[in-house]
Design a protein around this motif. Structure first.
Motif, PDB file in Angstrom:
ATOM      1  N   ARG A  30       0.843  -1.189   0.000  1.00 42.45           N
ATOM      2  CA  ARG A  30       0.000   0.000   0.000  1.00 42.45           C
ATOM      3  C   ARG A  30       0.881   1.244   0.000  1.00 42.45           C
ATOM      4  NH1 ARG A  30      -3.543  -0.403  -2.289  1.00 42.45           N
ATOM      5  NH2 ARG A  30      -3.241  -2.581  -2.651  1.00 42.45           N
ATOM      6  N   GLU A  31       0.451   2.237  -0.724  1.00 44.14           N
ATOM      7  CA  GLU A  31       1.091   3.554  -0.698  1.00 44.14           C
ATOM      8  C   GLU A  31      -0.033   4.591  -0.602  1.00 44.14           C
ATOM      9  OE1 GLU A  31       3.593   6.375  -3.722  1.00 44.14           O
ATOM     10  OE2 GLU A  31       4.264   4.293  -3.531  1.00 44.14           O
ATOM     11  N   TYR A  32      -0.270   5.065   0.610  1.00 52.28           N
ATOM     12  CA  TYR A  32      -1.394   5.970   0.834  1.00 52.28           C
ATOM     13  C   TYR A  32      -1.009   7.404   0.490  1.00 52.28           C
ATOM     14  CZ  TYR A  32      -3.600   2.089   3.256  1.00 52.28           C
ATOM     15  OH  TYR A  32      -4.159   0.867   3.547  1.00 52.28           O
ATOM     16  N   ASP A 235      -0.098  -0.959  -4.883  1.00 54.88           N
ATOM     17  CA  ASP A 235       0.277   0.420  -5.177  1.00 54.88           C
ATOM     18  C   ASP A 235       1.742   0.479  -5.576  1.00 54.88           C
ATOM     19  OD1 ASP A 235      -2.246   1.392  -4.620  1.00 54.88           O
ATOM     20  OD2 ASP A 235      -1.798   1.832  -2.530  1.00 54.88           O
ATOM     21  N   GLY A 239       2.242  -0.771  -9.737  1.00 52.78           N
ATOM     22  CA  GLY A 239       0.894  -1.002  -9.240  1.00 52.78           C
ATOM     23  C   GLY A 239      -0.017  -1.627 -10.277  1.00 52.78           C
ATOM     24  N   ARG A 263      -8.555   5.082  -5.655  1.00 55.03           N
ATOM     25  CA  ARG A 263      -7.130   5.053  -5.953  1.00 55.03           C
ATOM     26  C   ARG A 263      -6.821   6.018  -7.104  1.00 55.03           C
ATOM     27  NH1 ARG A 263      -5.524  -0.803  -7.250  1.00 55.03           N
ATOM     28  NH2 ARG A 263      -3.458  -0.147  -6.508  1.00 55.03           N
ATOM     29  N   ARG A 271       2.846   5.588 -11.250  1.00 52.64           N
ATOM     30  CA  ARG A 271       2.717   5.325  -9.819  1.00 52.64           C
ATOM     31  C   ARG A 271       1.239   5.284  -9.416  1.00 52.64           C
ATOM     32  NH1 ARG A 271       5.811   5.361  -5.390  1.00 52.64           N
ATOM     33  NH2 ARG A 271       7.633   5.999  -6.608  1.00 52.64           N
ATOM     34  N   VAL A 272       0.890   4.288  -8.623  1.00 53.03           N
ATOM     35  CA  VAL A 272      -0.476   4.115  -8.131  1.00 53.03           C
ATOM     36  C   VAL A 272      -0.481   4.366  -6.627  1.00 53.03           C
ATOM     37  CG1 VAL A 272      -2.453   2.560  -7.976  1.00 53.03           C
ATOM     38  CG2 VAL A 272      -0.906   2.406  -9.924  1.00 53.03           C
ATOM     39  N   ARG A 273      -1.472   5.113  -6.149  1.00 50.09           N
ATOM     40  CA  ARG A 273      -1.635   5.388  -4.723  1.00 50.09           C
ATOM     41  C   ARG A 273      -3.079   5.095  -4.320  1.00 50.09           C
ATOM     42  NH1 ARG A 273      -0.799  11.320  -3.700  1.00 50.09           N
ATOM     43  NH2 ARG A 273      -2.201  11.404  -5.487  1.00 50.09           N
ATOM     44  N   THR A 274      -3.278   4.922  -3.022  1.00 56.02           N
ATOM     45  CA  THR A 274      -4.617   4.773  -2.458  1.00 56.02           C
ATOM     46  C   THR A 274      -4.987   6.063  -1.752  1.00 56.02           C
ATOM     47  OG1 THR A 274      -4.429   2.375  -2.192  1.00 56.02           O
ATOM     48  CG2 THR A 274      -6.073   3.496  -0.848  1.00 56.02           C
TER      49      THR A 274
END
Length: 473
Positions: A30-32, A235, A239, A263, A271-274
């Motif tokens: 996870r990458e918040y 993420d 991701g 997301r 780059r994918v984030r939540t």
């Protein structure tokens, strides 16, 4: 009470583990988002909202089965009412300053698509269909309206009503490659420069489609590629998506709902984030009555998302609206001055006195966040009823602990068993208790022996003593 059998204890432990796993990320890393905040925008009480379009942070348009209403500062005003029909699809087209909506006749045979001009407050018929499946999503681009259904993706030229079939979806074998949601980047530009993003839940991907104009008001698909591949919903740079349902292009970033989470994908870096909610694939969405919005993005619990929209890119509003089964949520992703590389890993550095930063910490290693106190105060003021931000320090909230000394909050009093002093006091009290019990036990045992001796010698349980004085006769 009889001791519980071992198999019951094991079963209870397994159930507790399953319940705990329900809230733990079942997917990869996870990458918040460090600057993501959410607040209630509108909670419907007497109507069920099926779709929404955003004007700004104070105004939106919502669609129900029977009409379209303007929503301004929490108040609904009727705009369009349908009779003997049911609204099946809705889209606010910013560059045309109009609303497209599709209605299904009560007998289920005819579908009609209308455009409602917000400038002149009039509607016009765009096209009609017979014996077709209702649209699942609408999106405007240049002079065309894109319409997707479980059967196909079409482009409709609004003024000439010319239709172009861009894709026909397979129904068998499963899973279907049908598109559930559409969003257009650079929708006001000429169609050849626009980019269409499409969510495909059946195979777990998000597509990017490029269109071209053939010169006769028809469109064809020039090229397409996968914008985000299917996977476990991790993420980061590598991701992936898990079950994307709604997609939205907003100011150079692609936002999408994935299971019970919101997301984002940065197309340039990948780059994918939540931004909000639990990890895709972790568990089912929450019941609408149990939906909660929390300061920490991982602690928020969402019911099933139904729509995702943004304001016109010509406005200064960067927030988006997320419609769930429970309410309309305003989600913002702002720069976070407290989330420096050092402060976001060090609680003492982040929450130092007068730092104007607060600390949140969850159960997982990636659930650490140093945030701005001003944003926390704004979040607490939006609650119904408003809450004191410092109350978050009293006890963990949705599995998250908060340290708010840097926000001016007084540290809470030590909880029994929570510190060295409390432990020392507890130990002293325990020793005194044991000593008292031992003394009472010894005294009781001696008294029992004395009573037994008297009974054996004199046949009595007690002894009586008399005092005699000399003057007595």
């Amino acid at each position: 009470m009889e001791p519980r059998p071992l198999y019951l204890i094991v079963a209870a432990a397994a159930a507790a583990s399953a319940s705990l796993a329900d809230d733990v990320d079942a997917s990869g890393q996870r990458e918040y988002a460090q600057g993501s905040w959410s607040e209630a925008f509108f909670r419907p009480r007497e109507v069920k909202i099926d779709s929404i379009g955003m004007v700004n942070e104070e105004t939106a348009y919502v669609a129900t089965r029977s009409g379209i209403k303007a929503l301004h500062e929490g108040h609904l005003t009727p705009l369009v009412e349908v009779i003997d029909e049911e609204i099946k699809a809705f889209h606010l087209c910013h560059h045309r300053h109009s609303i497209f909506y599709e209605v299904l006749s009560r007998d289920g045979g005819a579908l009609s698509v209308y455009e409602y001009s917000l400038s002149v407050r009039e509607k016009s018929l765009v096209t009609q269909f017979q014996d077709e499946m209702p649209a699942t999503a609408l999106a405007c681009v240049d002079e065309w309206l894109l319409r997707t259904s479980p059967e196909h993706l079409r482009a409709l030229h609004v003024s000439t009503r010319t239709a172009s079939e861009l894709r026909r979806f397979r129904q068998e074998p499963e899973p279907s490659d049908a598109v559930s949601s559409l969003s257009v980047a650079y929708a006001a530009d000429v169609v050849d420069r626009a980019e269409v993003f499409a969510a495909v839940p059946g195979n777990g991907t998000i597509m990017r489609i490029h269109l071209q104009h053939d010169g006769e008001n028809r469109l064809t698909e020039r090229a397409s590629e996968v914008a985000l591949h299917a996977g476990d919903g991790s993420d980061g740079i590598s991701g992936s998506a898990h079950a994307p349902e709604h997609v939205l292009w907003s100011r150079g970033e692609l936002l999408f709902t994935d299971g019970c989470s919101l997301r984002s994908l940065a197309p340039d870096s990948g780059r994918v984030r939540t931004l909000l909610g639990r990890a895709p694939g972790a568990a089912d969405c929450h019941h609408p009555a149990n939906e909660t919005l929390e300061p920490a993005p991982w602690a928020t619990r969402l019911s099933r998302p139904r729509a995702l929209v943004a304001a016109d890119e010509g406005t200064g509003h960067t927030s988006v609206l997320l419609l769930t089964e429970a309410q309309v949520i305003l989600v913002s992703d702002q720069p976070n001055t407290c989330a420096t590389s050092s402060a976001n890993d060090d609680e003492s550095h982040c929450s130092a006195e007068n730092s104007h930063c607060g600390w949140a910490e969850g159960a997982d290693p990636e659930q650490r966040l140093c945030f701005e106190c001003g944003e926390l105060a704004r979040w607490a003021a939006k609650l119904q009823p408003p809450a004191d931000p410092c109350s978050l320090e009293l006890a963990p909230r949705v599995g998250t602990r908060y340290q708010l000394v840097g926000c001016g909050c007084v540290p809470p009093p030590p909880i029994s068993g929570g510190g060295d002093d409390a432990g020392t006091i507890q130990a002293i009290l325990a020793v005194l208790l044991v000593f008292t019990v031992l003394v009472c036990g010894v005294m009781w045992k001696r008294r029992s022996r004395r009573a037994a001796a008297l009974q054996e010698l004199y046949g009595i349980d007690t002894a009586e003593f008399h005092t005699f004085e000399d003057n007595e006769s």
